[in-house]
Motif scaffolding. Structure first.
Motif, PDB file in Angstrom:
ATOM      1  N   ASP A  40      -3.564   3.648  -2.758  1.00 51.59           N
ATOM      2  CA  ASP A  40      -2.980   3.811  -4.096  1.00 51.59           C
ATOM      3  C   ASP A  40      -1.484   3.562  -3.927  1.00 51.59           C
ATOM      4  OD1 ASP A  40      -2.150   4.532  -6.601  1.00 51.59           O
ATOM      5  OD2 ASP A  40      -2.487   6.683  -6.323  1.00 51.59           O
ATOM      6  N   ILE A  41      -1.020   2.382  -4.290  1.00 47.17           N
ATOM      7  CA  ILE A  41       0.308   1.921  -3.905  1.00 47.17           C
ATOM      8  C   ILE A  41       1.300   2.030  -5.060  1.00 47.17           C
ATOM      9  CG2 ILE A  41       1.638  -0.029  -3.003  1.00 47.17           C
ATOM     10  CD1 ILE A  41      -1.046  -1.108  -1.894  1.00 47.17           C
ATOM     11  N   LEU A  42       2.424   2.684  -4.783  1.00 53.83           N
ATOM     12  CA  LEU A  42       3.545   2.734  -5.714  1.00 53.83           C
ATOM     13  C   LEU A  42       4.676   1.911  -5.113  1.00 53.83           C
ATOM     14  CD1 LEU A  42       5.174   3.822  -8.148  1.00 53.83           C
ATOM     15  CD2 LEU A  42       5.832   5.766  -6.682  1.00 53.83           C
ATOM     16  N   LEU A  43       5.107   0.887  -5.831  1.00 55.35           N
ATOM     17  CA  LEU A  43       6.255   0.089  -5.432  1.00 55.35           C
ATOM     18  C   LEU A  43       7.464   0.541  -6.249  1.00 55.35           C
ATOM     19  CD1 LEU A  43       7.612  -2.403  -4.030  1.00 55.35           C
ATOM     20  CD2 LEU A  43       6.892  -3.730  -6.036  1.00 55.35           C
ATOM     21  N   VAL A  44       8.528   0.888  -5.544  1.00 54.58           N
ATOM     22  CA  VAL A  44       9.768   1.280  -6.200  1.00 54.58           C
ATOM     23  C   VAL A  44      10.827   0.250  -5.827  1.00 54.58           C
ATOM     24  CG1 VAL A  44      11.551   3.041  -6.421  1.00 54.58           C
ATOM     25  CG2 VAL A  44       9.149   3.719  -6.133  1.00 54.58           C
TER      26      VAL A  44
END
Length: 410
Positions: A40-44
């Motif tokens: 579950d990838i969050l790119l900031v």
């Protein structure tokens, strides 16, 4: 403190939060593997490369278009820090340490708590290579080792013993146009695992010399036919060896389904209850012209190409080719198995409207060390074949693309 080697471990990230800081080239390289792992990838990141943006648009990652803020790593299992801001990288690394989040840093590996190994995959096996000497760490060296191991597994030169029972059956493998390097990775691996190989004359013969001594190699042209037709005898040989519990590879030239009778063999095996795998191959219809410097399509020259069999002449009642219609096409015509019929083919095309000045190239033994290219026109090709002693196998290319290639490639 004395430097200790990294402890190798495989992270199971399915459904678990992974935070990636920075949307540049590092993220672009690393994100596909994280996506494949089910994370579950969050790119900031305030911005991202077009490829990374496409991953967000496809819903593969969640992208928050901003810079790093304290608290971004609170719920993460794993973090990749790859921004161009050293101060933000340092703060994010400190947060990862506080929350005990495994953290990779692209800017300073020595200050990271995890390293990304050079990885590769082959048939259910993941190869991961880490250097053990931090001071002498060289990513090019680890990548080279990774590539060597993966290539060895794929092409069969590095073979580990199988500790499971292999399922007997047949693999119809397209061997490509002749150069042994042009067989597919899967085809080469299956060859390395075969008990029996039944090979065509036009298959990549050099590969047969690399097989272990216990592998039985059968020349399809020398199978006793007796009361059987040639193809029926080959089908029977495939079935017989497979039913003896052997892994059989039917090594064919080009692609099994491009004038290769692959479907006939698959049908016979299916009727006999023999499991069969089909491995596509590089067809000589496009690869051989390319090796001779001829693109089968080219902007402003040809918007289509047609591949036909020339094993029967246009005036033969067995021919299924609509030669008059082909003569009206403006694109490229590629003729396979047509060397001895090219005179009548050329006459038919000209009689139905094709210009006698249309360029023709004949590429003999394409992609092999014996490759040669002979050029002509539809008006001269019949006499050129005789004068230049062109022999099969040869691929014939008819059309304006013949003149597009660089002379040095001929």
């Amino acid at each position: 403190m004395a430097e200790h080697p990294a402890y190798p471990v495989g992270l199971r990230l399915t459904g678990r939060r992974v935070v990636v800081l920075g949307g540049g080239q590092v993220a672009q390289r690393r994100l596909p593997a994280l996506i494949a792992a089910g994370a579950d990838i969050l790119l900031v990141s305030p911005e991202a490369t077009p490829s990374v943006e496409a991953m967000a648009d496809a819903g593969e990652i969640t992208w928050e278009r901003r810079g790093y803020a304290d608290g971004d790593l609170a719920d993460a299992w794993y973090a990749l820090i790859a921004t161009s801001d050293p101060e933000a990288n340092e703060r994010a690394s400190a947060e990862a340490e506080r929350h005990r989040v495994w953290c990779v840093r692209s800017d300073d590996a020595d200050r990271a708590t995890a390293w990304t190994p050079a990885t590769g995959h082959s048939e259910g096996v993941t190869v991961a290579v880490l250097t053990t000497d931090a001071k002498g760490r060289d990513p090019r060296h680890t990548a080279a080792i990774r590539d060597a191991v993966v290539e060895g597994l794929r092409d069969g030169t590095l073979v580990a013993p199988h500790h499971r029972t292999r399922t007997p059956g047949v693999a119809l493998v397209g061997g490509g146009p002749g150069d042994p390097d042009l067989i597919t990775v899967r085809g080469r691996r299956l060859l390395a695992e075969a008990d029996v190989v039944i090979a065509d004359r036009l298959g990549p013969r050099d590969l047969l010399a690399e097989l272990p001594p216990h592998v039985e190699v059968i020349d399809a042209a020398k199978i006793p036919y007796g009361r059987f037709m040639a193809q029926e005898a080959i089908n029977n040989a495939l079935i017989e060896h497979a039913k003896q519990g052997k892994s059989v590879v039917r090594l064919k030239g080009g692609d099994p389904y491009v004038f290769g009778r692959g479907m006939e063999e698959l049908q016979a095996l299916t009727e006999a209850g023999v499991p069969c795998t089909v491995v596509p191959g590089i067809s000589s219809s496009v690869s051989v012209p390319g090796a001779a410097g001829i693109p089968v399509t080219h902007r402003g020259v040809a918007h289509e190409f047609t591949v036909v069999s020339g094993h029967v002449a246009p005036d033969d009642e067995r021919s299924l080719v609509d030669w008059p219609s082909l003569a009206k096409l403006t694109g490229t015509l590629v003729v396979l198995m047509g060397v001895d019929k090219i005179g009548r083919i050329a006459e038919t095309l000209v009689a139905n409207g094709k210009s006698p000045d249309t360029p023709v190239a004949l590429i003999q033994e394409g992609t092999t060390a014996a490759q040669r290219r002979v050029d002509a026109t539809l008006a001269t090709v019949a006499e050129t074949v005789v004068a230049q002693e062109v022999r099969p196998p040869a691929v014939i290319v008819i059309g304006e693309v013949v003149g597009v290639g660089l002379p040095a490639a001929r």
